[in-house]
Design an enzyme around this catalytic site. Structure first.
Site, PDB file in Angstrom:
ATOM      1  N   HIS A  61      48.309  46.010  47.817  1.00  0.00           N
ATOM      2  CA  HIS A  61      47.531  45.601  46.639  1.00  0.00           C
ATOM      3  C   HIS A  61      47.188  46.824  45.764  1.00  0.00           C
ATOM      4  O   HIS A  61      46.025  47.065  45.431  1.00  0.00           O
ATOM      5  CB  HIS A  61      46.247  44.874  47.065  1.00  0.00           C
ATOM      6  CG  HIS A  61      45.797  43.846  46.062  1.00  0.00           C
ATOM      7  ND1 HIS A  61      45.363  42.598  46.394  1.00  0.00           N
ATOM      8  CD2 HIS A  61      45.712  43.894  44.699  1.00  0.00           C
ATOM      9  CE1 HIS A  61      45.026  41.919  45.307  1.00  0.00           C
ATOM     10  NE2 HIS A  61      45.236  42.684  44.264  1.00  0.00           N
ATOM     11  N   GLU A  66      44.692  39.774  53.481  1.00  0.00           N
ATOM     12  CA  GLU A  66      44.864  41.225  53.302  1.00  0.00           C
ATOM     13  C   GLU A  66      43.799  41.991  54.079  1.00  0.00           C
ATOM     14  O   GLU A  66      42.611  41.745  53.883  1.00  0.00           O
ATOM     15  CB  GLU A  66      44.769  41.577  51.805  1.00  0.00           C
ATOM     16  CG  GLU A  66      45.876  40.954  50.976  1.00  0.00           C
ATOM     17  CD  GLU A  66      45.773  41.280  49.483  1.00  0.00           C
ATOM     18  OE1 GLU A  66      44.907  42.092  49.091  1.00  0.00           O
ATOM     19  OE2 GLU A  66      46.567  40.728  48.703  1.00  0.00           O
TER      20      GLU A  66
END
Length: 312
Positions: free
Chosen positions: A287, A268
């Site tokens: 997220h 990420e």
């Protein structure tokens, strides 16, 4: 000796006025993550190797090699629930206390899980995106009512998802060897699934709500995906490591399953060239499951209080 607290979560500053006075009152100096991103192992060590007695940690890494270099560290307070980024065994050996902020973000993550279910079932992102570029395509979708939801993980978040899914008149099954809340299962008419393969075969929607552990890493793999219905949807708001992304890509392009929606990824942010991102039947959000005003405020207050309790 100066007593310092390192605070790594980026969103902590949104409600820091509720936390900083509590820390200052006890004489702690605050080191804030001003990088605008998750900290690396080296960065954590550079801040915390001396005089830092407590860390409020987000998803930043705290393996044994980092803990061993933080010589004055006495307590770690998790900003959230999942603690798979912390080497809990090494922390215990080093006499470092660890506590998570239970019950702070379960509602927000559960609501985001349901949002992703609707989004992928009705192809909302790709349709909305197409209209903004002049299109007016209609893509047929699925109703969730009456469908079978298979939850892997029956902790606080899994249970909140189950409650909402029952409100949508879905049938709900939970696979979780550690689930013992029979009263909850009875109240919401939830089926306990003993065999994971059965859950894959029978569910219309699979949703993941477990931490990343050696047992759960790549729990969604080629074998699991081949067992699923061709109309099945996969939802992951837990950890990117739970899914074999190569196998998922193959399943999505070959229509082995109908779609997948995730709030997490193995790396990420992912590379802009990530091939999953080019598929219309794959959704990825950044997220944000626990990123609501309500959850952030609760996580700030609870993680701060937990840290103070451990240090005092």
């Amino acid at each position: 000796m100066a007593k310092k607290i390192l605070i790594t979560p980026k969103s902590f500053k949104t409600y820091k006025d509720k936390a900083y006075p509590l820390l200052a009152q006890k004489g702690y100096d605050i080191i804030e993550n001003t990088l605008g991103r998750t900290m690396s192992e080296q960065e954590i060590v550079s801040y915390a190797k001396k005089d830092v007695v407590g860390i409020i940690i987000g998803i930043d890494p705290l393996p044994a090699s980092v803990l061993e270099q933080c010589k004055d560290l006495r307590a770690i307070s998790k900003y959230g629930v999942g603690m798979d980024n912390i080497d809990l065994n090494r922390a215990k050996e080093l006499g470092i206390k660890v506590k998570n902020a239970v019950g702070t973000n379960n509602i927000s993550v559960a609501e985001h899980t349901i949002a992703l279910m609707f989004s992928i079932a009705r192809n909302i992102p790709s349709i909305a995106s197409g209209i903004k570029t002049g299109g007016w395509d209609r893509v047929i979708g699925f109703e969730l009512t009456g469908k079978k939801l298979g939850l892997i993980g029956g902790g606080q978040i899994g249970r909140e998802v189950a409650k909402r899914a029952r409100g949508l008149e879905m049938e709900v099954s939970i696979y979780d060897p550690y689930f013992t809340d029979e009263a909850f299962a009875s109240k919401y008419n939830i089926h306990r699934c003993i065999n994971l393969d059965d859950l894959f075969k029978e569910s219309d929607v699979i949703s993941l709500h477990v931490p990343a552990t050696p047992e759960t890493r790549r729990i969604i793999n080629k074998h699991a995906l081949e067992l699923m219905k061709s109309t099945a949807l996969l939802i992951n708001t837990s950890r990117g490591e739970l899914v074999d992304e190569e196998a998922l890509y193959d399943a999505l392009i070959s229509k082995k399953i109908a779609g997948a929606a995730q709030d997490v990824f193995s790396i990420e942010p992912p590379s802009k060239d990530e091939k999953l991102l080019k598929l219309d039947n794959f959704i990825l959000t950044s997220h944000i499951g626990a990123f609501t005003h309500e959850a952030v405020e609760k996580m700030v207050i609870v993680s701060t209080q937990n840290l103070l309790d451990m240090l005092e």
